[in-house]
Design a protein around this motif. Sequence first.
Motif, short mmCIF file in Angstrom:
data_model
loop_
_atom_site.label_atom_id
_atom_site.label_comp_id
_atom_site.label_asym_id
_atom_site.label_seq_id
_atom_site.Cartn_x
_atom_site.Cartn_y
_atom_site.Cartn_z
N GLN A 178 -4.49 1.10 -5.26
CA GLN A 178 -5.10 0.68 -4.00
C GLN A 178 -6.06 -0.49 -4.20
O GLN A 178 -6.10 -1.42 -3.39
CB GLN A 178 -5.82 1.86 -3.36
CG GLN A 178 -4.91 2.99 -2.94
CD GLN A 178 -5.68 4.18 -2.39
OE1 GLN A 178 -6.91 4.23 -2.43
NE2 GLN A 178 -4.94 5.17 -1.86
N ASN A 179 -6.84 -0.43 -5.27
CA ASN A 179 -7.73 -1.56 -5.57
C ASN A 179 -6.96 -2.84 -5.84
O ASN A 179 -7.39 -3.95 -5.48
CB ASN A 179 -8.62 -1.22 -6.76
CG ASN A 179 -9.61 -0.12 -6.46
OD1 ASN A 179 -9.97 0.11 -5.30
ND2 ASN A 179 -10.06 0.57 -7.49
N MET A 237 0.82 -1.20 0.00
CA MET A 237 0.00 0.00 0.00
C MET A 237 0.86 1.26 0.00
O MET A 237 0.42 2.30 -0.51
CB MET A 237 -0.93 -0.02 1.22
CG MET A 237 -1.93 1.12 1.27
SD MET A 237 -3.04 1.17 -0.17
CE MET A 237 -4.14 -0.20 0.22
N ASP A 238 2.07 1.19 0.54
CA ASP A 238 2.91 2.40 0.55
C ASP A 238 3.43 2.75 -0.83
O ASP A 238 3.95 3.85 -1.04
CB ASP A 238 4.07 2.22 1.52
CG ASP A 238 4.93 1.01 1.18
OD1 ASP A 238 4.54 0.25 0.27
OD2 ASP A 238 5.97 0.83 1.84
N ASP A 296 -8.06 5.21 3.24
CA ASP A 296 -7.85 6.49 3.92
C ASP A 296 -6.66 6.46 4.88
O ASP A 296 -6.36 7.48 5.51
CB ASP A 296 -9.11 6.89 4.69
CG ASP A 296 -10.28 7.16 3.76
OD1 ASP A 296 -10.03 7.42 2.56
OD2 ASP A 296 -11.43 7.09 4.22
N GLY A 297 -6.01 5.31 5.02
CA GLY A 297 -4.86 5.22 5.92
C GLY A 297 -5.22 4.98 7.36
O GLY A 297 -4.34 5.04 8.23
N GLN A 298 -6.49 4.72 7.67
CA GLN A 298 -6.87 4.43 9.04
C GLN A 298 -6.49 3.01 9.46
O GLN A 298 -6.42 2.73 10.67
CB GLN A 298 -8.39 4.63 9.21
CG GLN A 298 -8.87 6.03 8.87
CD GLN A 298 -10.39 6.15 8.97
OE1 GLN A 298 -11.07 5.24 9.44
NE2 GLN A 298 -10.91 7.28 8.53
N LEU A 299 -6.29 2.12 8.49
CA LEU A 299 -5.87 0.75 8.75
C LEU A 299 -4.62 0.45 7.94
O LEU A 299 -4.43 0.98 6.84
CB LEU A 299 -6.96 -0.26 8.36
CG LEU A 299 -8.21 -0.36 9.23
CD1 LEU A 299 -9.16 -1.39 8.65
CD2 LEU A 299 -7.85 -0.73 10.67
N THR A 300 -3.76 -0.38 8.49
CA THR A 300 -2.63 -0.89 7.74
C THR A 300 -3.05 -2.17 7.01
O THR A 300 -4.12 -2.74 7.28
CB THR A 300 -1.46 -1.19 8.67
OG1 THR A 300 -1.85 -2.20 9.62
CG2 THR A 300 -1.02 0.07 9.41
N VAL A 301 -2.22 -2.61 6.10
CA VAL A 301 -2.52 -3.85 5.39
C VAL A 301 -2.53 -5.03 6.36
O VAL A 301 -3.34 -5.95 6.23
CB VAL A 301 -1.49 -4.07 4.27
CG1 VAL A 301 -1.68 -5.43 3.62
CG2 VAL A 301 -1.59 -2.97 3.22
N LEU A 332 -14.05 -1.70 5.76
CA LEU A 332 -12.62 -1.95 5.92
C LEU A 332 -11.84 -1.44 4.71
O LEU A 332 -10.73 -0.90 4.86
CB LEU A 332 -12.37 -3.45 6.13
CG LEU A 332 -12.90 -4.05 7.43
CD1 LEU A 332 -12.65 -5.55 7.45
CD2 LEU A 332 -12.25 -3.39 8.63
N GLU A 333 -12.39 -1.62 3.52
CA GLU A 333 -11.70 -1.14 2.33
C GLU A 333 -11.55 0.38 2.36
O GLU A 333 -10.49 0.92 2.00
CB GLU A 333 -12.48 -1.58 1.08
CG GLU A 333 -12.51 -3.08 0.86
CD GLU A 333 -13.31 -3.45 -0.37
OE1 GLU A 333 -13.60 -2.54 -1.18
OE2 GLU A 333 -13.64 -4.64 -0.55
N SER A 334 -12.60 1.06 2.80
CA SER A 334 -12.53 2.52 2.87
C SER A 334 -11.51 2.98 3.91
O SER A 334 -10.76 3.94 3.68
CB SER A 334 -13.92 3.09 3.19
OG SER A 334 -13.89 4.49 3.34
#
Length: 252
Positions: free
Chosen positions: A42-43, A33-34, A72-77, A66-68
Amino acid sequence: MALPLLKYAPTTQNSRVAPLRVGSDEDPKAASMDKAMDREDQNFVIEAAYRQIFFHAFKVDRDRTLESQLRDGQLTVRDFIRSLCLSDTFTRSFYNLNSNYKVARHLVEKLLGRQTYGKSEEIAWSAVLMTRGVKGMVDDILDSEEYLNAFGYDTVPYHRNRVVGSREVGETPFNITSPRYDAYYRGILGFPQIVFTGQARTLPERASQRRGGFPQDYLPWVRSLPALRSAPVLGNASMDYLSKVPYRSVGR
């Protein structure tokens, strides 16, 4: 009582050897994701995560919230992978249908990207699975030093180092080594089934024309012949078995 992870001896496997070769199609392809620059990237990372855990995610299995949060960077992979392993889809479609040994082997392959180190590691993780459940095992794997060194926080786990130096064919993909149904249930359900997806070929019209020698052409002539007269065949029901048995008196 929660048992600690039992000790097991690591075996020399392909995933522990640093690859020294020219790049090929079987090289691992990391989705991070980085490195995602736009929504399309992202998809791609999200699809890779679904494919790694579920092999294929239907529309009903996807979690848009969870995808959103991941976009948005609220969750890590890593947190996204954790949520997929603890989801109702994984529990209903895999955990409830398999033994602890197979679930432990499956989670190690999916999350650490390597095969288990023999039966000893399966037993060690099965003890964790038995005492602390799926959440305890998933947390221990995702918090382990091996996972963080291999994938970190923003990389989707993948099959590491599939190519074997001394073999033409590399390691078998995990989705084939750990199918949903074992050989016993595949035999009951009739798997594998051959599905023909090509175009069926039809015979030309001249192939249906009779050119003589067909038995169907002589059927009316056979029916017109008089019936053959033969002696009636007696069945076994009319046979007198008692008269056929020789009589022997007691005094003789």
